[in-house]
Design a protein around this motif. Sequence first.
Motif, mmCIF file in Angstrom:
data_model
loop_
_atom_site.group_PDB
_atom_site.id
_atom_site.type_symbol
_atom_site.label_atom_id
_atom_site.label_comp_id
_atom_site.label_asym_id
_atom_site.label_seq_id
_atom_site.Cartn_x
_atom_site.Cartn_y
_atom_site.Cartn_z
ATOM 1 N N LEU A 238 0.830 -1.199 0.000
ATOM 2 C CA LEU A 238 0.000 0.000 0.000
ATOM 3 C C LEU A 238 0.867 1.252 0.000
ATOM 4 O O LEU A 238 0.650 2.180 -0.781
ATOM 5 C CB LEU A 238 -0.922 0.003 1.228
ATOM 6 C CG LEU A 238 -1.724 1.292 1.448
ATOM 7 C CD1 LEU A 238 -2.750 1.498 0.349
ATOM 8 C CD2 LEU A 238 -2.420 1.261 2.810
ATOM 9 N N LEU A 257 -9.139 -0.108 -1.973
ATOM 10 C CA LEU A 257 -9.747 -0.434 -0.672
ATOM 11 C C LEU A 257 -9.572 0.713 0.313
ATOM 12 O O LEU A 257 -10.494 1.107 1.017
ATOM 13 C CB LEU A 257 -9.103 -1.696 -0.088
ATOM 14 C CG LEU A 257 -9.361 -2.982 -0.851
ATOM 15 C CD1 LEU A 257 -8.630 -4.130 -0.180
ATOM 16 C CD2 LEU A 257 -10.851 -3.275 -0.902
ATOM 17 N N TYR A 258 -8.360 1.237 0.332
ATOM 18 C CA TYR A 258 -8.049 2.320 1.257
ATOM 19 C C TYR A 258 -8.956 3.519 1.001
ATOM 20 O O TYR A 258 -9.546 4.079 1.931
ATOM 21 C CB TYR A 258 -6.574 2.683 1.089
ATOM 22 C CG TYR A 258 -6.136 3.907 1.840
ATOM 23 C CD1 TYR A 258 -6.077 3.907 3.226
ATOM 24 C CD2 TYR A 258 -5.775 5.068 1.150
ATOM 25 C CE1 TYR A 258 -5.674 5.029 3.915
ATOM 26 C CE2 TYR A 258 -5.360 6.195 1.825
ATOM 27 C CZ TYR A 258 -5.310 6.178 3.211
ATOM 28 O OH TYR A 258 -4.911 7.281 3.886
ATOM 29 N N TYR A 268 -18.867 -0.907 4.349
ATOM 30 C CA TYR A 268 -18.065 -2.115 4.453
ATOM 31 C C TYR A 268 -18.413 -3.127 3.376
ATOM 32 O O TYR A 268 -17.592 -3.931 3.001
ATOM 33 C CB TYR A 268 -18.277 -2.772 5.819
ATOM 34 C CG TYR A 268 -17.568 -2.072 6.945
ATOM 35 C CD1 TYR A 268 -16.206 -1.835 6.887
ATOM 36 C CD2 TYR A 268 -18.265 -1.681 8.080
ATOM 37 C CE1 TYR A 268 -15.556 -1.204 7.937
ATOM 38 C CE2 TYR A 268 -17.629 -1.065 9.132
ATOM 39 C CZ TYR A 268 -16.270 -0.820 9.054
ATOM 40 O OH TYR A 268 -15.636 -0.215 10.086
ATOM 41 N N ALA A 275 -12.222 -6.374 -1.139
ATOM 42 C CA ALA A 275 -11.158 -7.119 -0.447
ATOM 43 C C ALA A 275 -11.132 -8.571 -0.923
ATOM 44 O O ALA A 275 -10.057 -9.149 -1.111
ATOM 45 C CB ALA A 275 -11.355 -7.052 1.057
ATOM 46 N N SER A 278 -9.439 -8.645 -4.022
ATOM 47 C CA SER A 278 -7.999 -8.402 -3.877
ATOM 48 C C SER A 278 -7.255 -9.607 -3.317
ATOM 49 O O SER A 278 -6.079 -9.783 -3.598
ATOM 50 C CB SER A 278 -7.744 -7.180 -2.995
ATOM 51 O OG SER A 278 -7.683 -7.558 -1.639
ATOM 52 N N THR C 130 -3.793 -4.422 4.117
ATOM 53 C CA THR C 130 -4.939 -3.531 3.932
ATOM 54 C C THR C 130 -6.244 -4.310 4.073
ATOM 55 O O THR C 130 -7.122 -3.946 4.859
ATOM 56 C CB THR C 130 -4.864 -2.893 2.534
ATOM 57 O OG1 THR C 130 -3.581 -2.324 2.367
ATOM 58 C CG2 THR C 130 -5.931 -1.830 2.367
ATOM 59 N N ALA C 131 -6.361 -5.408 3.315
ATOM 60 C CA ALA C 131 -7.593 -6.197 3.374
ATOM 61 C C ALA C 131 -7.790 -6.770 4.779
ATOM 62 O O ALA C 131 -8.887 -6.705 5.340
ATOM 63 C CB ALA C 131 -7.551 -7.317 2.336
ATOM 64 N N LEU C 134 -9.046 -4.273 7.193
ATOM 65 C CA LEU C 134 -10.470 -3.948 7.009
ATOM 66 C C LEU C 134 -11.353 -5.026 7.619
ATOM 67 O O LEU C 134 -12.378 -4.741 8.240
ATOM 68 C CB LEU C 134 -10.776 -3.783 5.519
ATOM 69 C CG LEU C 134 -10.000 -2.631 4.874
ATOM 70 C CD1 LEU C 134 -10.194 -2.607 3.367
ATOM 71 C CD2 LEU C 134 -10.457 -1.307 5.483
ATOM 72 N N ARG C 137 -11.319 -4.632 11.229
ATOM 73 C CA ARG C 137 -12.047 -3.433 11.615
ATOM 74 C C ARG C 137 -13.530 -3.768 11.788
ATOM 75 O O ARG C 137 -14.173 -3.292 12.724
ATOM 76 C CB ARG C 137 -11.859 -2.381 10.529
ATOM 77 C CG ARG C 137 -12.335 -1.027 10.943
ATOM 78 C CD ARG C 137 -11.868 -0.035 9.916
ATOM 79 N NE ARG C 137 -12.530 1.245 10.116
ATOM 80 C CZ ARG C 137 -12.161 2.352 9.512
ATOM 81 N NH1 ARG C 137 -11.154 2.331 8.670
ATOM 82 N NH2 ARG C 137 -12.798 3.469 9.740
ATOM 83 N N ASP C 413 0.692 -0.259 7.413
ATOM 84 C CA ASP C 413 -0.581 -0.494 6.717
ATOM 85 C C ASP C 413 -1.735 -0.736 7.680
ATOM 86 O O ASP C 413 -2.844 -0.249 7.476
ATOM 87 C CB ASP C 413 -0.497 -1.734 5.812
ATOM 88 C CG ASP C 413 0.632 -1.671 4.835
ATOM 89 O OD1 ASP C 413 1.684 -1.098 5.181
ATOM 90 O OD2 ASP C 413 0.482 -2.205 3.729
ATOM 91 N N LEU C 416 -2.987 2.519 9.296
ATOM 92 C CA LEU C 416 -3.658 3.392 8.339
ATOM 93 C C LEU C 416 -5.050 2.863 8.022
ATOM 94 O O LEU C 416 -5.997 3.633 7.833
ATOM 95 C CB LEU C 416 -2.810 3.484 7.067
ATOM 96 C CG LEU C 416 -3.133 4.612 6.118
ATOM 97 C CD1 LEU C 416 -2.969 5.949 6.827
ATOM 98 C CD2 LEU C 416 -2.236 4.566 4.889
ATOM 99 N N ASN C 417 -5.200 1.538 7.942
ATOM 100 C CA ASN C 417 -6.473 0.973 7.502
ATOM 101 C C ASN C 417 -7.394 0.539 8.618
ATOM 102 O O ASN C 417 -8.600 0.425 8.419
ATOM 103 C CB ASN C 417 -6.217 -0.232 6.593
ATOM 104 C CG ASN C 417 -5.686 0.191 5.252
ATOM 105 O OD1 ASN C 417 -6.391 0.828 4.491
ATOM 106 N ND2 ASN C 417 -4.433 -0.123 4.984
#
Lengths: 303, 367, 472
Positions: A238, A257-258, A268, A275, A278, C130-131, C134, C137, C413, C416-417
């Motif tokens: 990223l 995604l970010y 979401y 996601a 990805s 990143t994924a 999320l 999260r 990462d 940030l995510n």
Amino acid sequence: MSQVPSVRERRTVGLLKRLRLSRAVVNVILGLVAVFWLVPTISLLVISLRPESLFGESGWWTVFTAPSQLTWGNYTTIFSQGFAAGGVLDSLTTSLEITIPVTILVALISSLAAYSLVFGSWRGRDWIFLVIVGLMVVPLQVALIPVVQLYREMGNLFGLNPYGTIPGVIIFHVAFGLPFGIFLMRNFLTGIPKDLLEAGRIEGAGEWKIFYSIVLPLALPAIASLAIFQFIWVWNDLLVALVFLGGNVHTPLTIFLYDQTRSLAANYWIVSTGAVVSIFVPLIVFFSFQRYFVRGVLAGAVK
Amino acid sequence: MSSVTLRELTKQYAGNAGLSLDSVSLDVAHGEFICLVGPSGCGKTTALRMIAGLESVTSGEIEIGDRVVNDLAPRDRDIALVFQSYALYPHMTVFGNMSFGLKIRKVPKDEIKAAVTDAARILDLEQYLDRKPAQLSGGQRQRVALGRAIVRNPAAFLMDEPLSNLDAKLRVQTRAEIARLHHRLGATMIYVTHDQVEAMTMADRIAVINLGKLEQVGSPRELYLRPANQFVAGFIGSPSMNFVPMHVESIDGGIRVVSAGGDMDVNLDDVESAMIHRAGVSDVVLGVRPEHLDHRPRSGRGLQLSASVDVIEFLGNDEHVHLSSGSHELVAIVDARTPLTIGDTLTLSASSEAIHLFHPETGVALK
Amino acid sequence: MTSITTEEPNVTSPKASRGRGWWRRNWVSLAFLAPGIIWLLAIVVYPTIATIRFSFFDESATKFVGLHNYASVFSTDEILTAFKNNIIWVLVFPFFVTFIGLMVAVLTERIRWATAFKAIIVMPIVFSTTASALVWRTIFDLDPHIGVVNAIEQTVSDWFSAPGAYPLNSSTGETVASLATFNAKGGPGGTLVSSSAVQPGGTVMMGLTRISSVTLQTLGAKTPVAPHEMAAGIAGLVWNDFSTSQPSNTTSIVSDEHGLPNLRLSLVSSKGSSVASTVTDASGDFSFSHVAPGSYHVQILASNFQIAFVGTFWLGSPSLTPVSSLNQTAQSLLSVPLIDLAMIISYIWIWAGFAMVLIGAGLAALNREVLEAAEIDGANEWQTLRRVTIPMLAPVLTVVFVTMVINVLKVFDIILNMAPGSSQGPATTLALTIYNDGFTGGIHSGLASAVAVILFLLVVPAMLWNLKKIKG
């Protein structure tokens, strides 16, 4: 064993019970660990397969009692944009456009350099190798600012500013992939007997010929490990993409995604669907080349 | 010290059709040194590991002392095992290695120290007690492995090819050392090896195992002189016994044994004739050890053959001569002073006592 | 590259023939090495040196400021917070990930489904952070309809104290007393009590407000009916005294109002003791029969308003350490924000597979006979693990540990995510600071460079350790 005295029979049963119990305990513990490890992935899949309207209404886990919730709707939605810039398919393409060249370049340049470091006959090879090993742990954050400026300089001098372009990202990734690549390839190539090369030289083959017809085929397993490792590494990056490609209309999946999380904090469902897209590619790579990947992980322990 | 008894011990590994160990019964007397010998993969190590408790028992019984130990964990069997790789704890000193078992058993510190010092003295390891295994030579490591077993003062010592990682010279030396140790400790020892020379030189008795089956148990002399079958006959002794298929012919109411081309014949004595007669076979396998072939014609009963010299291996005192007799190949040991050249035709003989006859199908010795 | 340049003069030197011969022998080999070396010099080595240089210059990169940027680093709260978080990460994460990797690797050897298990644990490494961030999260989301963790917490908390039929809205700071509109006032312990006293044969009407229509609908509330007097008894009504048609009418029943069902009430004597209890029906009516003469009040019990479960704000920055009494700087230095814990858990999920694979390979390479020797020596499984296996694995464990230390020094990462905007500040790390200062908003390249140089210095010991390992 047929006429066992009863005393022994009892003892055998006791032993079996003890063994089975401890094995059962281990199975239960690892079963729970496995479930814990699967929950995030499953939740991601399920959220991506539930309608937007249900998100926040009820937990994704309700799907187990009401499987009728499942729908491809989210996928239809995010694919409906096609390859238009900013869409998930465009990002998928961009990710591939970055990842594939980086993988090939790192594999090729590392193999060449490692060949030179292992089979060259000039002095100072080991010394250069040690410097390269030292570079393996350099945090890429250290190089970001000067490289951005370097790119600008290139724009001023040659009218070609890689900043904000895919080649700009590729150049940076290749550089930070090389130390590990050279390390891994050198370690592998030192295992190839020199006699083999000398046999090639006696046959009259030149260095290049020896490299691609003797060394490369033998090094294929190592190259596979390196390539898979590099592929997944770059695919999942990223930071570099954010710095060098942040403003570009075409962005890789990680930035897609970010951006989605940042701009639509509550969406979401689209983030989860993205996601899943990805992680799809690296998962395929992982399951098809698990052995090579694990080998790469083992070799890359110092990265 | 105690006796060890195996009763119809059998091992079958999961997913394996065949038996790795097939109903082996063996009595090891208190204080006896017994060698389990056989080609690699024959099941001898499996048997040893079953005695140690590292492999489960498929069927049969193992008794150490008066206890059936089938279901006991290794730690409860009161045995010590010397591993092929020595299996020293790399992160512990020699002292740590030798004392680990006692520490685990919560033996008082001064007793541990006494036991380790004692063992170190016997094994000449006193000055190495503070070293780590990596700082020792192969022979020293081997002695540490022995020491680790000795300090435990176990009911039985089990050894799994303990000499196979040593070079030839050291092996001979350590062989003698282990034999001395056995006399000194008077311990029950079960020793696994694939090397019949080791077995012959060290053991009170040898158990020959092949393909999971016990072929013969007996003293080295017994095995050498009266092998129970063709396998044992071939396995014990070096170079290996010569085997030639022969045909039984009737003559003048008696019988005679000749090879296919007629280059060899045996003049049977009455006992041998009776045995062949009783077995009712028309073919036999003749066995004769290379060292029992004499370079002279037969006088009286026994074997006589003529053969031509193919290869001569000079060994100093004597020579191994590879010969062909008809379609058969043989080895003979002759005095090195015998003038021989390749292509010579020799007449060799062996006395009646030196001849072994085996059943052509079962391989069982007929005499 | 150094070799190329140092040997170059030889071509024209007196030893020209030797130089030319050297070149002829080695030029192909050097050409093979050249692309890699040039690439590394341009994009790794030169920029690293440039960053070190930048760190001594001002924002315009023209004026030398000496150690000024470094001084700013240690006086900027944001960066001090980043340091603190990096320290938390380094202290907690490598230890746990190594420990879990070890336990899992050891236990995996005893199960039949080891291959599947390993694949499950390793899989997260191939996901982008990143994924993964999320996903986690959502898992830690405050809303128990979204976040699994809070859903589980809610289930557990409901076992112990179920929410009432009319839970207060904790987010607006609502109180029980504020619900009263007609003939009701706040009583002791979060109850509501009728303002007027009542005798047997009399009736009581109590009006409340701010009851959500969703709640009423769920409870099946009906139109309120005025209570009828009953002999030797007390009848009454509790209703939601709010009409959309006549919002200002707070004294009488209007047809579009609703009774409040399922309210638990008790009848309190003048001495203050509860003499009877009952529950309202669908139209909000209730009655107490056979009441002894006297003066009474009707009490609406506190349990009716028991607050619904409030989730744990895992993604927020409430501190795990008691720091609220400290000043701002001390707080930022000593607080351990909850989100650090959530992120470390998530990061363990990502990296445990790595530890497991490495340690598993180490285990597989161990001499089995040594472990068997320990068994014969009388060690039980735990003793074998602790006194033989782990010491023998020490080199591998160190590699895993050091690798993970380097990894979390650069952790970026996931913060940030995973951290929502409000938690980004409290959860920041050095790597994130470099990004924020260097590339977003007002760019402070000098400060960012100084932080980058510090980050670099922090990994130098690991670099030297690596080199020593490779050389030795």
